[in-house]
Write a protein that holds these residues in place. Structure first.
Motif, PDB file in Angstrom:
ATOM      1  N   VAL A 119      -9.390 -14.490  -1.733  1.00  0.00           N
ATOM      2  CA  VAL A 119      -9.644 -14.703  -0.303  1.00  0.00           C
ATOM      3  C   VAL A 119     -10.407 -13.523   0.279  1.00  0.00           C
ATOM      4  N   ALA A 120      -9.965 -12.306  -0.053  1.00  0.00           N
ATOM      5  CA  ALA A 120     -10.649 -11.113   0.457  1.00  0.00           C
ATOM      6  C   ALA A 120     -12.092 -11.063  -0.037  1.00  0.00           C
ATOM      7  N   HIS A 121     -12.308 -11.444  -1.283  1.00  0.00           N
ATOM      8  CA  HIS A 121     -13.664 -11.448  -1.850  1.00  0.00           C
ATOM      9  C   HIS A 121     -14.560 -12.414  -1.084  1.00  0.00           C
ATOM     10  N   HIS A 122     -14.048 -13.606  -0.766  1.00  0.00           N
ATOM     11  CA  HIS A 122     -14.832 -14.582  -0.018  1.00  0.00           C
ATOM     12  C   HIS A 122     -15.162 -14.069   1.382  1.00  0.00           C
ATOM     13  N   ILE A 123     -14.191 -13.411   2.027  1.00  0.00           N
ATOM     14  CA  ILE A 123     -14.406 -12.892   3.376  1.00  0.00           C
ATOM     15  C   ILE A 123     -15.446 -11.769   3.361  1.00  0.00           C
ATOM     16  N   ILE A 124     -15.359 -10.910   2.363  1.00  0.00           N
ATOM     17  CA  ILE A 124     -16.332  -9.814   2.247  1.00  0.00           C
ATOM     18  C   ILE A 124     -17.731 -10.370   2.024  1.00  0.00           C
TER      19      ILE A 124
END
Length: 291
Positions: A207-212
């Motif tokens: 999820v964090a990777h997608h947001i970044i």
């Protein structure tokens, strides 16, 4: 033989219909139609059995079946109502035909089964195909509607937009978020985008990777991202996973993020009293200058 049996069934349709209606009434609880009013249930049953007999009379014609399947779908009735009804009709019809013959051998019994199946199976096939086809279309439309609502971009002020995220962020939804962000930033001429993850239950590495990735893409087209809604448990998870979110600002709440966005766009919030006082001082100053 088939023609002879069909004549027996059509000529004695009143008897078979009565048997069918009595049996169907006992299945009301089993096929999830118990919450339907008695009046509607009875009228629909009568229409259903009428459709079956019309299809038997006019072999090969499915116009009655198609119209009835559309009605059932519009009423929101379960598929089990259709399948149970046709299975009951098959059983009642076979039992009635056999009861009209004193001597039943294996050949006659086989002919009866074959004939009744020949009448009923096309109706089952048509009704089920119509029903499932329409439901697939409805589900597809609902999925599209949910996708449109799953990653909305809301303009709140000139240059400032908010994307509130609620629920799980998977790969498919992440692509939608990216598309909506890029299209929305250009459409609304956004300078700052607030991505609110208050409603996201779990923020893991993916999820964090997608947001970044989304934030970096927004940055490439000339806008900035602020990630808001960082709850304590989310912050701890991010730290434990070693996720680097230093590339763009983060705030614990949407309110704090909005205040930061105002600073990014050279705005600030003033109390009405302070603003009135400042205007009065300006007017007094101008009056003093005139003197």
């Amino acid at each position: 033989m088939d023609r002879h049996l069909r004549e027996i069934v059509i000529n004695q349709s009143d008897v078979i219909v009565k048997m069918w209606l009595e049996e169907i009434e006992t299945l009301k609880q089993a096929n999830y139609t118990s919450n339907i009013s008695d009046e509607l249930f009875e009228s629909t049953n009568e229409e259903f059995v009428g459709v079956i007999f019309e299809s038997i009379k006019e072999q090969g014609s499915m116009k009655y079946v198609e119209n009835f399947s559309e009605k059932i779908i519009q009423l929101g009735w379960p598929l089990s109502y259709i399948t149970d009804g046709l299975q009951v009709f098959r059983r009642m019809t076979i039992e009635y035909i056999l009861s009209q013959t004193e001597k039943v051998d294996s050949t006659y019994f086989s002919n009866v089964l074959t004939s009744v199946d020949k009448w009923v199976e096309p109706i089952i096939r048509q009704l089920v195909n119509e029903y499932t086809g329409n439901w697939e279309n409805i589900v597809s439309l609902q999925r599209l509607a949910l996708q449109e609502l799953s990653a909305p971009l809301i303009p709140v002020l000139d240059g400032i937009t908010i994307m509130p995220l609620v629920g799980t962020v998977d790969t498919e939804r992440a692509k939608l978020i990216m598309e909506n962000l890029l299209e929305g930033v250009i459409k609304h001429n956004s300078e700052v985008v607030l991505i609110d993850i208050t409603g996201v239950p779990v923020v893991d590495t993916m999820v964090a990777h997608h947001i970044i990735q989304a934030a970096e893409a927004v940055h490439l087209i000339g806008a900035s991202c602020i990630l808001v809604g960082i709850r304590p448990e989310i912050a701890q998870t991010i730290v434990n996973l070693g996720i680097d979110l230093e590339k763009f600002p983060t705030k614990s709440s949407l309110q704090k993020g909005f205040l930061s966005a105002l600073k990014y766009t050279n705005r600030k919030i003033l109390n009405v009293e302070d603003k009135v006082e400042a205007i009065e001082k300006m007017i007094e100053s101008l009056k003093g200058g005139d003197k």
